[in-house]
Design a protein around this motif. Sequence first.
Motif, PDB file in Angstrom:
ATOM      1  N   LEU A 254       0.826  -1.212   0.000  1.00 34.62           N
ATOM      2  CA  LEU A 254       0.000   0.000   0.000  1.00 34.62           C
ATOM      3  C   LEU A 254       0.862   1.265   0.000  1.00 34.62           C
ATOM      4  O   LEU A 254       0.533   2.247  -0.680  1.00 34.62           O
ATOM      5  N   ILE A 255       1.950   1.251   0.757  1.00 31.96           N
ATOM      6  CA  ILE A 255       2.845   2.415   0.776  1.00 31.96           C
ATOM      7  C   ILE A 255       3.473   2.619  -0.594  1.00 31.96           C
ATOM      8  O   ILE A 255       3.504   3.737  -1.117  1.00 31.96           O
ATOM      9  N   PHE A 256       3.970   1.532  -1.198  1.00 31.45           N
ATOM     10  CA  PHE A 256       4.579   1.648  -2.527  1.00 31.45           C
ATOM     11  C   PHE A 256       3.552   2.098  -3.567  1.00 31.45           C
ATOM     12  O   PHE A 256       3.858   2.908  -4.434  1.00 31.45           O
TER      13      PHE A 256
ATOM     14  N   ALA B 205       3.696   5.554  -5.721  1.00 32.94           N
ATOM     15  CA  ALA B 205       3.648   5.521  -7.186  1.00 32.94           C
ATOM     16  C   ALA B 205       2.516   6.401  -7.722  1.00 32.94           C
ATOM     17  O   ALA B 205       2.704   7.147  -8.698  1.00 32.94           O
ATOM     18  N   ILE B 206       1.353   6.337  -7.094  1.00 34.10           N
ATOM     19  CA  ILE B 206       0.229   7.184  -7.517  1.00 34.10           C
ATOM     20  C   ILE B 206       0.555   8.650  -7.297  1.00 34.10           C
ATOM     21  O   ILE B 206       0.269   9.499  -8.152  1.00 34.10           O
ATOM     22  N   LEU B 207       1.180   8.963  -6.168  1.00 38.15           N
ATOM     23  CA  LEU B 207       1.539  10.342  -5.866  1.00 38.15           C
ATOM     24  C   LEU B 207       2.514  10.905  -6.901  1.00 38.15           C
ATOM     25  O   LEU B 207       2.305  12.006  -7.431  1.00 38.15           O
ATOM     26  N   PHE B 208       3.562  10.145  -7.217  1.00 38.23           N
ATOM     27  CA  PHE B 208       4.509  10.596  -8.231  1.00 38.23           C
ATOM     28  C   PHE B 208       3.857  10.664  -9.614  1.00 38.23           C
ATOM     29  O   PHE B 208       4.151  11.568 -10.395  1.00 38.23           O
ATOM     30  N   GLY B 209       2.975   9.729  -9.914  1.00 40.68           N
ATOM     31  CA  GLY B 209       2.269   9.771 -11.188  1.00 40.68           C
ATOM     32  C   GLY B 209       1.405  11.017 -11.336  1.00 40.68           C
ATOM     33  O   GLY B 209       1.394  11.659 -12.385  1.00 40.68           O
ATOM     34  N   LEU B 210       0.696  11.371 -10.267  1.00 42.84           N
ATOM     35  CA  LEU B 210      -0.117  12.589 -10.302  1.00 42.84           C
ATOM     36  C   LEU B 210       0.744  13.840 -10.450  1.00 42.84           C
ATOM     37  O   LEU B 210       0.381  14.761 -11.185  1.00 42.84           O
TER      38      LEU B 210
ATOM     39  N   VAL C 140      12.050  14.332   1.245  1.00 42.41           N
ATOM     40  CA  VAL C 140      12.539  13.710   2.482  1.00 42.41           C
ATOM     41  C   VAL C 140      11.477  12.758   3.032  1.00 42.41           C
ATOM     42  O   VAL C 140      11.791  11.636   3.459  1.00 42.41           O
ATOM     43  N   ILE C 141      10.220  13.174   3.006  1.00 44.98           N
ATOM     44  CA  ILE C 141       9.144  12.304   3.492  1.00 44.98           C
ATOM     45  C   ILE C 141       8.966  11.091   2.582  1.00 44.98           C
ATOM     46  O   ILE C 141       8.766   9.969   3.061  1.00 44.98           O
ATOM     47  N   VAL C 142       9.068  11.290   1.283  1.00 46.51           N
ATOM     48  CA  VAL C 142       8.935  10.163   0.346  1.00 46.51           C
ATOM     49  C   VAL C 142      10.048   9.141   0.577  1.00 46.51           C
ATOM     50  O   VAL C 142       9.798   7.936   0.617  1.00 46.51           O
ATOM     51  N   VAL C 143      11.273   9.616   0.759  1.00 40.92           N
ATOM     52  CA  VAL C 143      12.378   8.696   1.021  1.00 40.92           C
ATOM     53  C   VAL C 143      12.164   7.979   2.352  1.00 40.92           C
ATOM     54  O   VAL C 143      12.402   6.774   2.470  1.00 40.92           O
ATOM     55  N   GLY C 144      11.678   8.705   3.360  1.00 44.58           N
ATOM     56  CA  GLY C 144      11.395   8.078   4.648  1.00 44.58           C
ATOM     57  C   GLY C 144      10.328   7.005   4.551  1.00 44.58           C
ATOM     58  O   GLY C 144      10.449   5.931   5.152  1.00 44.58           O
ATOM     59  N   MET C 145       9.282   7.276   3.786  1.00 47.69           N
ATOM     60  CA  MET C 145       8.227   6.271   3.618  1.00 47.69           C
ATOM     61  C   MET C 145       8.731   5.062   2.834  1.00 47.69           C
ATOM     62  O   MET C 145       8.365   3.919   3.135  1.00 47.69           O
TER      63      MET C 145
ATOM     64  N   ALA D 267       8.771   1.310   4.305  1.00 52.74           N
ATOM     65  CA  ALA D 267       8.131   0.192   3.605  1.00 52.74           C
ATOM     66  C   ALA D 267       9.137  -0.919   3.335  1.00 52.74           C
ATOM     67  O   ALA D 267       8.794  -2.100   3.407  1.00 52.74           O
ATOM     68  N   THR D 268      10.369  -0.548   3.038  1.00 52.11           N
ATOM     69  CA  THR D 268      11.410  -1.555   2.815  1.00 52.11           C
ATOM     70  C   THR D 268      11.738  -2.293   4.104  1.00 52.11           C
ATOM     71  O   THR D 268      12.026  -3.492   4.092  1.00 52.11           O
TER      72      THR D 268
END
Length: 149
Positions: free
Chosen positions: A18-20, A24-29, A46-51, A55-56
Amino acid sequence: MEENWDKRRDHSVIIAALIFLFLAILFGLIILRQIYIGKFTLPFYVIVVGMFIFATSLEAGNGIGEWIASLGWTLNMFGLLLFYHYGTGNLESWAYSWPLIFPAGIGLGQLSYGAVKALKSPFERGKILVQIGIGLFILNLIVFNLFFQ
């Protein structure tokens, strides 16, 4: 009321997926709509890298997974504080907001890792670290606002 940790299930694969998917949807938008986020670009990334790191961590082993989750949430807290500082212009609050990054960010990482993986010990350690971080933040807020106006 004591929770039964033995009956809880590990939902790490679902949460990581779900996080991934959300990222992906966020970057696509952002790419399709050509959204310009301006001065919030650094906190956003920074938040995207943290998430992504969090998730990893959900698919790593118990020992290293906690460390990676703590790193991910530390980055998330740093990004959220950057959002606050860039949005409000209240740069003076950097002096007392660091406990939200260091103990509270690590605690949120352990707390969320324990909750998703259904492990009691990281969850309890995370709760304690979040409480310490919030307590230090409130203490610093009071001291800095009383003595350093």
